[in-house]
Scaffold this active site. Structure first.
Site, mmCIF file in Angstrom:
data_model
loop_
_atom_site.group_PDB
_atom_site.id
_atom_site.type_symbol
_atom_site.label_atom_id
_atom_site.label_comp_id
_atom_site.label_asym_id
_atom_site.label_seq_id
_atom_site.Cartn_x
_atom_site.Cartn_y
_atom_site.Cartn_z
ATOM 1 N N CYS A 131 1.015 -1.376 -0.075
ATOM 2 C CA CYS A 131 -0.043 -0.179 0.061
ATOM 3 C C CYS A 131 0.814 1.343 0.069
ATOM 4 O O CYS A 131 0.466 2.462 0.248
ATOM 5 C CB CYS A 131 -0.795 -0.066 1.120
ATOM 6 S SG CYS A 131 -0.017 -0.224 2.815
ATOM 7 N N GLU B 67 -2.091 0.857 -4.802
ATOM 8 C CA GLU B 67 -1.907 -0.320 -4.244
ATOM 9 C C GLU B 67 -1.203 -1.009 -5.344
ATOM 10 O O GLU B 67 -1.227 -0.869 -6.498
ATOM 11 C CB GLU B 67 -3.055 -1.157 -4.014
ATOM 12 C CG GLU B 67 -2.841 -2.258 -2.893
ATOM 13 C CD GLU B 67 -3.169 -1.921 -1.557
ATOM 14 O OE1 GLU B 67 -3.054 -2.899 -0.491
ATOM 15 O OE2 GLU B 67 -3.536 -0.602 -1.329
#
Length: 362
Positions: free
Chosen positions: A320, A354
């Site tokens: 992330c 992401e």
């Protein structure tokens, strides 16, 4: 992110800019073609938190610009939240506004929704909540067909239940996931499905056994179990581990064990440097772990875990934070080659992105 940043007409352009930025930031690596998975342009967030502002008899949601908690911006519509949240959130506040027991010192409302249409609402207060509150809130639950949790000064009151059940269709099979209030879940359900399908695709020929660090409630773990003989996963959160155990049982997964321990501890166990009763009976010495999956927090992997993951033939790294991913890959690519690289737009109209990387030993 400001509400004004949600510009559906510019979505494709903004996503292309983010992908271009990733390509530039990873020029030091021999990247394959970047696989890109877009989000819905509106109504994509299954989780949302809103501060509640009191102004005389009025009551409304507010948001703040990043870094500014002094100048509230009134929210009367919200194109980012999932349809189920949007259809309830404003009517819900209308009812609360007229009820003293429900509105008094209410300062925040959190929403947790699912693609399958369930909705859990958490009401947060700067004062004790009691049986009067619990009685009044029953009307909200029935009127809007929602589950409700009340929170105040470390006290938590649950009206029926504090979780939702998500149902995700992955390659023709429907998986059920218990998602508990105030614990981590993927915010963008459709992109989450893309991430799981991608992870399944890159590991389809891996064989052997899988070890996973930071497994949460089993978002990747459960579907990936079909690609491996055995899966052993770790998670430190007690709430997430309990949810994972429920998810394993309800989905009928029989080759998966989830351990409540830090990833660093399992690393030491697998290296033969630590013993713990938590792995008793698992016969880890008989496992042939060909593949490791890591989905770390924004801080990325520590040095010891990087050293451990490079012991496996195949690595699936879900990140992330592209910055810490880049730093970790500097070490990992000394021994492994990047085979697949994907970006998943979990957070449209923000700089967050992401990434998924699949590596094999050189």
């Amino acid at each position: 992110m400001a509400l004004s940043d949600i510009q559906p007409e510019r979505y494709d352009e903004l996503l292309a800019e983010k992908v271009s930025g990733v390509r530039e930031n990873f020029t030091a690596f021999d990247l394959p073609t970047i696989e890109t998975f877009a989000s819905a342009k509106t109504h994509y967030r299954l989780r949302a938190e809103f501060r509640v502002w009191h102004e005389g008899d009025d009551l409304y949601y507010v948001m703040f610009e990043p870094g500014d908690n002094r100048n509230p911006i009134r929210v009367d519509e919200c194109a980012m939240v999932a349809p189920r949240i949007h259809e309830v959130m404003f009517d819900l506040l209308d009812v609360i506004r007229a009820n003293t027991a429900l509105r008094f010192k209410l300062f925040q409302v959190d929403f947790l929704s699912t693609l399958s249409g369930e909705l859990l609402v958490s009401l947060l207060y700067h004062r004790p909540i009691d049986d009067v509150w619990a009685e009044e809130v029953q009307g909200l639950r029935k009127q809007f067909n929602i589950d409700i949790v009340g929170r105040s000064r470390k006290k938590k009151l649950i009206v029926e239940r504090d979780f939702v059940i998500e149902k995700l269709d992955i390659n023709g099979r429907t998986y059920e996931f218990k998602q508990v209030e105030n614990s981590f879940t993927q915010p963008n359900g459709e992109v989450c499905k893309d991430m799981i399908r991608w992870a399944l695709d890159v590991t389809k020929e891996a064989g052997g056994d899988l070890v996973e660090f930071y497994c949460g409630s089993g978002n990747f773990t459960l579907p990936l179990a079909q690609n491996f003989r055995r899966v052993v996963a770790t998670e430190i959160s007690k709430t997430s581990v309990r949810a994972a155990e429920y998810n394993i049982e309800v989905n009928g997964i029989t080759n998966l064990d989830v351990l409540r321990m830090p990833s660093e501890d399992l690393t030491l166990v697998l290296q033969g440097k630590k013993e713990t009763r938590k792995v008793h009976g698992l016969e880890l010495d008989k496992c042939e772990f060909s593949t490791v999956l890591v989905d770390p927090p924004r801080s990325g992997l520590d040095e010891e875990t990087v050293a451990q993951v490079t012991q496996y033939e195949n690595i699936v790294y879900i990140s992330c934070n592209p910055e810490t991913l880049r730093d970790n890959l500097t070490s990992i690519t000394q021994t492994h080659k990047i085979e697949r690289f994907a970006v998943f737009d979990q957070f449209p109209y923000t700089h967050h992105l992401e990434c998924g990387v699949y590596l094999t030993r050189k």
